[in-house]
Write a protein that holds these residues in place. Structure first.
Motif, PDB file in Angstrom:
ATOM      1  N   LYS A 147      -6.492  -4.001   0.028  1.00 39.21           N
ATOM      2  CA  LYS A 147      -7.314  -3.843   1.228  1.00 39.21           C
ATOM      3  C   LYS A 147      -7.197  -5.083   2.114  1.00 39.21           C
ATOM      4  CE  LYS A 147     -12.160  -3.558   2.620  1.00 39.21           C
ATOM      5  NZ  LYS A 147     -13.551  -3.492   2.131  1.00 39.21           N
ATOM      6  N   GLN A 148      -7.331  -6.272   1.530  1.00 38.40           N
ATOM      7  CA  GLN A 148      -7.280  -7.504   2.302  1.00 38.40           C
ATOM      8  C   GLN A 148      -5.903  -7.730   2.932  1.00 38.40           C
ATOM      9  OE1 GLN A 148      -9.815  -9.256   3.366  1.00 38.40           O
ATOM     10  NE2 GLN A 148     -11.051  -7.769   2.263  1.00 38.40           N
ATOM     11  N   VAL A 198      -8.127   5.725   6.869  1.00 42.82           N
ATOM     12  CA  VAL A 198      -7.934   4.556   6.008  1.00 42.82           C
ATOM     13  C   VAL A 198      -6.540   4.599   5.387  1.00 42.82           C
ATOM     14  CG1 VAL A 198      -8.774   3.367   3.937  1.00 42.82           C
ATOM     15  CG2 VAL A 198     -10.396   4.381   5.540  1.00 42.82           C
ATOM     16  N   TYR A 219      -3.722  -5.389   3.791  1.00 41.87           N
ATOM     17  CA  TYR A 219      -3.600  -4.433   4.889  1.00 41.87           C
ATOM     18  C   TYR A 219      -4.402  -4.900   6.106  1.00 41.87           C
ATOM     19  CZ  TYR A 219      -3.711  -0.272   7.722  1.00 41.87           C
ATOM     20  OH  TYR A 219      -3.588   0.596   8.792  1.00 41.87           O
ATOM     21  N   GLU A 248      -9.324  -4.450  -3.843  1.00 40.65           N
ATOM     22  CA  GLU A 248      -9.655  -5.483  -2.856  1.00 40.65           C
ATOM     23  C   GLU A 248      -8.425  -6.235  -2.357  1.00 40.65           C
ATOM     24  OE1 GLU A 248     -12.136  -7.184  -0.198  1.00 40.65           O
ATOM     25  OE2 GLU A 248     -12.637  -5.554  -1.551  1.00 40.65           O
ATOM     26  N   ASN A 278       0.810  -1.212   0.000  1.00 43.94           N
ATOM     27  CA  ASN A 278       0.000   0.000   0.000  1.00 43.94           C
ATOM     28  C   ASN A 278       0.847   1.267   0.000  1.00 43.94           C
ATOM     29  OD1 ASN A 278      -3.017  -0.529   0.097  1.00 43.94           O
ATOM     30  ND2 ASN A 278      -2.239  -2.035   1.538  1.00 43.94           N
ATOM     31  N   PRO A 325      -9.316   1.768  -1.020  1.00 48.03           N
ATOM     32  CA  PRO A 325     -10.567   1.048  -0.801  1.00 48.03           C
ATOM     33  C   PRO A 325     -11.104   0.352  -2.054  1.00 48.03           C
ATOM     34  CG  PRO A 325     -10.804   3.382  -0.240  1.00 48.03           C
ATOM     35  CD  PRO A 325      -9.420   3.189  -0.758  1.00 48.03           C
ATOM     36  N   TYR A 373      -5.338   2.181   3.052  1.00 48.16           N
ATOM     37  CA  TYR A 373      -5.268   1.338   1.858  1.00 48.16           C
ATOM     38  C   TYR A 373      -6.221   1.898   0.814  1.00 48.16           C
ATOM     39  CZ  TYR A 373      -9.423  -0.466   4.175  1.00 48.16           C
ATOM     40  OH  TYR A 373     -10.634  -0.571   4.806  1.00 48.16           O
TER      41      TYR A 373
END
Length: 148
Positions: free
Chosen positions: A127-128, A117, A130, A124, A68, A121, A119
């Motif tokens: 996000k996962q 936040v 992180y 996916e 990220n 958004p 990462y």
């Protein structure tokens, strides 16, 4: 013949169980992060290997999720002068996710996580990753040890 089959089934079952135990054991091993400037250690999960970056700047050590980028901050250890913490710490605890985790002499060690936040958004996979890493942050915080 049935006896040989039974022995083979038992042998294969035993090997599967041993293999599962070996995988679990490796999962819980950790990477020891040692900060020699400020004399503390943290235990980082082995599954984080090659997935995190550490930036040390003055009295602030920030751990981030590499995928990220610089925005992927997971947590920060910050060292405060005791007088400054005594003046500002109580209010900060009410405002952000910060906690005192250690003290030695005039130095107060704090641990805090981001308040926004970290990462993308809409990605996916990022996000996962992180969120998976962030799930381990509390156990890392609990592993903090000052070295004398």
């Amino acid at each position: 013949m049935k006896g040989k089959q039974l022995v083979l089934v038992l042998l294969l079952t035993s090997l599967c169980i041993l293999n599962a135990c070996a995988d679990k054991e490796g999962e819980f091993q950790s990477i020891v992060y040692e900060n020699t400037n400020h004399h503390f250690t943290l235990e980082i999960p082995r599954k984080w290997k090659d997935k995190y970056a550490v930036v040390e700047a003055n009295n602030r050590i920030t751990f981030s999720d590499k995928i990220n980028g610089p925005a992927g901050q997971l947590f920060t250890v910050e060292i405060w002068p005791k007088a400054k913490w005594d003046r500002e710490g109580t209010e900060l605890v009410k405002i952000i996710h910060i906690a005192k985790i250690g003290e030695i002499g005039d130095a107060i060690f704090t641990f805090h996580t981001p308040s926004d936040v970290q990462y993308a958004p809409d990605d996916e996979m990022k996000k996962q990753q992180y969120l998976s890493m962030f799930h381990d942050v509390e156990s890392i915080r609990n592993s903090f040890k000052l070295k004398q």
